[in-house]
Design a protein around this motif. Structure first.
Motif, PDB file in Angstrom:
ATOM      1  N   ALA A  15       0.815  -1.221   0.000  1.00 58.05           N
ATOM      2  CA  ALA A  15       0.000   0.000   0.000  1.00 58.05           C
ATOM      3  C   ALA A  15       0.847   1.269   0.000  1.00 58.05           C
ATOM      4  O   ALA A  15       0.529   2.236  -0.687  1.00 58.05           O
ATOM      5  N   ALA A  16       1.936   1.263   0.758  1.00 59.01           N
ATOM      6  CA  ALA A  16       2.785   2.461   0.815  1.00 59.01           C
ATOM      7  C   ALA A  16       3.439   2.725  -0.541  1.00 59.01           C
ATOM      8  O   ALA A  16       3.555   3.875  -0.977  1.00 59.01           O
ATOM      9  N   PHE A  17       3.859   1.662  -1.221  1.00 61.08           N
ATOM     10  CA  PHE A  17       4.493   1.829  -2.528  1.00 61.08           C
ATOM     11  C   PHE A  17       3.493   2.265  -3.585  1.00 61.08           C
ATOM     12  O   PHE A  17       3.744   3.193  -4.345  1.00 61.08           O
ATOM     13  N   THR A  18       2.338   1.603  -3.637  1.00 63.98           N
ATOM     14  CA  THR A  18       1.364   1.941  -4.670  1.00 63.98           C
ATOM     15  C   THR A  18       0.761   3.326  -4.467  1.00 63.98           C
ATOM     16  O   THR A  18       0.258   3.923  -5.412  1.00 63.98           O
ATOM     17  N   ALA A  19       0.828   3.853  -3.249  1.00 60.10           N
ATOM     18  CA  ALA A  19       0.323   5.204  -2.985  1.00 60.10           C
ATOM     19  C   ALA A  19       1.257   6.286  -3.537  1.00 60.10           C
ATOM     20  O   ALA A  19       0.851   7.433  -3.684  1.00 60.10           O
ATOM     21  N   LEU A  20       2.512   5.918  -3.834  1.00 60.41           N
ATOM     22  CA  LEU A  20       3.460   6.896  -4.366  1.00 60.41           C
ATOM     23  C   LEU A  20       3.080   7.312  -5.781  1.00 60.41           C
ATOM     24  O   LEU A  20       2.550   6.512  -6.555  1.00 60.41           O
ATOM     25  N   PRO A  22       4.210   8.347  -9.646  1.00 58.05           N
ATOM     26  CA  PRO A  22       5.231   7.702 -10.475  1.00 58.05           C
ATOM     27  C   PRO A  22       6.664   8.174 -10.177  1.00 58.05           C
ATOM     28  O   PRO A  22       7.577   7.357 -10.143  1.00 58.05           O
ATOM     29  N   ILE A  23       6.850   9.449  -9.920  1.00 54.37           N
ATOM     30  CA  ILE A  23       8.206   9.943  -9.626  1.00 54.37           C
ATOM     31  C   ILE A  23       8.702   9.390  -8.292  1.00 54.37           C
ATOM     32  O   ILE A  23       9.894   9.138  -8.119  1.00 54.37           O
ATOM     33  N   GLY A  24       7.791   9.166  -7.336  1.00 58.50           N
ATOM     34  CA  GLY A  24       8.162   8.559  -6.062  1.00 58.50           C
ATOM     35  C   GLY A  24       8.591   7.115  -6.228  1.00 58.50           C
ATOM     36  O   GLY A  24       9.533   6.648  -5.587  1.00 58.50           O
ATOM     37  N   LYS A  25       7.896   6.401  -7.122  1.00 61.46           N
ATOM     38  CA  LYS A  25       8.280   5.015  -7.418  1.00 61.46           C
ATOM     39  C   LYS A  25       9.656   4.970  -8.077  1.00 61.46           C
ATOM     40  O   LYS A  25      10.498   4.125  -7.747  1.00 61.46           O
ATOM     41  N   LEU A  26       9.899   5.902  -9.005  1.00 65.22           N
ATOM     42  CA  LEU A  26      11.211   5.982  -9.644  1.00 65.22           C
ATOM     43  C   LEU A  26      12.289   6.258  -8.599  1.00 65.22           C
ATOM     44  O   LEU A  26      13.351   5.622  -8.608  1.00 65.22           O
ATOM     45  N   ALA A  27      12.018   7.184  -7.691  1.00 68.29           N
ATOM     46  CA  ALA A  27      12.988   7.513  -6.643  1.00 68.29           C
ATOM     47  C   ALA A  27      13.288   6.290  -5.780  1.00 68.29           C
ATOM     48  O   ALA A  27      14.442   6.026  -5.435  1.00 68.29           O
ATOM     49  N   GLU A  53      21.121  13.171  -9.906  1.00 66.40           N
ATOM     50  CA  GLU A  53      21.521  11.995 -10.679  1.00 66.40           C
ATOM     51  C   GLU A  53      20.467  11.570 -11.689  1.00 66.40           C
ATOM     52  O   GLU A  53      20.808  11.049 -12.751  1.00 66.40           O
ATOM     53  N   ILE A  54      19.187  11.768 -11.357  1.00 63.25           N
ATOM     54  CA  ILE A  54      18.127  11.338 -12.282  1.00 63.25           C
ATOM     55  C   ILE A  54      17.366  12.519 -12.879  1.00 63.25           C
ATOM     56  O   ILE A  54      16.373  12.320 -13.578  1.00 63.25           O
ATOM     57  N   GLY A  55      17.823  13.729 -12.603  1.00 62.57           N
ATOM     58  CA  GLY A  55      17.240  14.907 -13.240  1.00 62.57           C
ATOM     59  C   GLY A  55      15.868  15.319 -12.750  1.00 62.57           C
ATOM     60  O   GLY A  55      15.036  15.744 -13.535  1.00 62.57           O
ATOM     61  N   VAL A  56      15.643  15.170 -11.445  1.00 62.28           N
ATOM     62  CA  VAL A  56      14.374  15.603 -10.858  1.00 62.28           C
ATOM     63  C   VAL A  56      14.662  16.588  -9.730  1.00 62.28           C
ATOM     64  O   VAL A  56      15.813  16.842  -9.394  1.00 62.28           O
ATOM     65  N   SER A  57      13.611  17.097  -9.131  1.00 61.47           N
ATOM     66  CA  SER A  57      13.754  18.039  -8.023  1.00 61.47           C
ATOM     67  C   SER A  57      13.948  17.276  -6.709  1.00 61.47           C
ATOM     68  O   SER A  57      13.366  16.200  -6.529  1.00 61.47           O
ATOM     69  N   PRO A  58      14.715  17.841  -5.792  1.00 60.26           N
ATOM     70  CA  PRO A  58      14.829  17.200  -4.471  1.00 60.26           C
ATOM     71  C   PRO A  58      13.466  17.044  -3.789  1.00 60.26           C
ATOM     72  O   PRO A  58      13.274  16.124  -3.003  1.00 60.26           O
ATOM     73  N   ARG A  59      12.515  17.911  -4.120  1.00 56.07           N
ATOM     74  CA  ARG A  59      11.159  17.786  -3.554  1.00 56.07           C
ATOM     75  C   ARG A  59      10.501  16.473  -3.973  1.00 56.07           C
ATOM     76  O   ARG A  59       9.638  15.963  -3.271  1.00 56.07           O
ATOM     77  N   ASP A  60      10.911  15.944  -5.130  1.00 57.54           N
ATOM     78  CA  ASP A  60      10.334  14.681  -5.588  1.00 57.54           C
ATOM     79  C   ASP A  60      10.711  13.520  -4.670  1.00 57.54           C
ATOM     80  O   ASP A  60      10.009  12.514  -4.612  1.00 57.54           O
ATOM     81  N   PHE A  61      11.808  13.644  -3.957  1.00 58.97           N
ATOM     82  CA  PHE A  61      12.215  12.605  -3.016  1.00 58.97           C
ATOM     83  C   PHE A  61      11.481  12.744  -1.681  1.00 58.97           C
ATOM     84  O   PHE A  61      11.424  11.808  -0.899  1.00 58.97           O
ATOM     85  N   GLU A  63       8.307  12.926  -1.046  1.00 57.32           N
ATOM     86  CA  GLU A  63       7.184  11.993  -0.973  1.00 57.32           C
ATOM     87  C   GLU A  63       7.666  10.613  -0.537  1.00 57.32           C
ATOM     88  O   GLU A  63       7.057   9.963   0.320  1.00 57.32           O
ATOM     89  N   LEU A  64       8.774  10.181  -1.100  1.00 52.55           N
ATOM     90  CA  LEU A  64       9.333   8.879  -0.745  1.00 52.55           C
ATOM     91  C   LEU A  64       9.750   8.852   0.717  1.00 52.55           C
ATOM     92  O   LEU A  64       9.420   7.921   1.450  1.00 52.55           O
ATOM     93  N   PHE A  65      10.460   9.879   1.161  1.00 52.20           N
ATOM     94  CA  PHE A  65      10.922   9.910   2.544  1.00 52.20           C
ATOM     95  C   PHE A  65       9.748  10.056   3.517  1.00 52.20           C
ATOM     96  O   PHE A  65       9.787   9.508   4.613  1.00 52.20           O
ATOM     97  N   ASN A  66       8.693  10.743   3.119  1.00 53.69           N
ATOM     98  CA  ASN A  66       7.502  10.860   3.972  1.00 53.69           C
ATOM     99  C   ASN A  66       6.732   9.553   4.064  1.00 53.69           C
ATOM    100  O   ASN A  66       6.015   9.319   5.027  1.00 53.69           O
ATOM    101  N   SER A  67       6.866   8.695   3.055  1.00 56.04           N
ATOM    102  CA  SER A  67       6.150   7.413   3.045  1.00 56.04           C
ATOM    103  C   SER A  67       6.756   6.390   4.006  1.00 56.04           C
ATOM    104  O   SER A  67       6.152   5.373   4.278  1.00 56.04           O
TER     105      SER A  67
END
Length: 81
Positions: A15-20, A22-27, A53-61, A63-67
């Motif tokens: 559930a935590a992964f599928t809630a991310l 697409p950019i969160g899943k990539l991260a 390294e992957i050309g996104v914003s640090p804000r995109d990470f 969501e992952l860290f909050n999950s």
């Protein structure tokens, strides 16, 4: 020498992964397959460095860290999964 890491297909039922988004899943996949990730699931990194390294914003990470699928200690610049 190549490094191989298995990714459990059950992640798509987590559930935590599928809630991310697409950019969160990539991260997440980027972190768990990163060549600097150790066998215990830790590496020295910053959100800014990983994002660059992957050309996104640090804000995109964020969501992952909050999950809680991955954590970052900004004081020591360590990422944990």
């Amino acid at each position: 020498m190549a490094h191989y890491r298995k990714i459990d297909v059950g992640i798509w039922n987590d559930a935590a992964f599928t809630a991310l988004k697409p950019i969160g899943k990539l991260a997440f996949f980027m972190i768990i397959t990163h060549p600097n990730m150790t066998a215990i699931g830790a590496m020295r990194a910053t959100a800014q460095g990983l994002a660059a390294e992957i050309g996104v914003s640090p804000r995109d990470f964020a969501e992952l860290f909050n999950s809680k699928l991955a954590m970052i200690d900004e004081k020591t610049n360590c990422v944990f999964v």
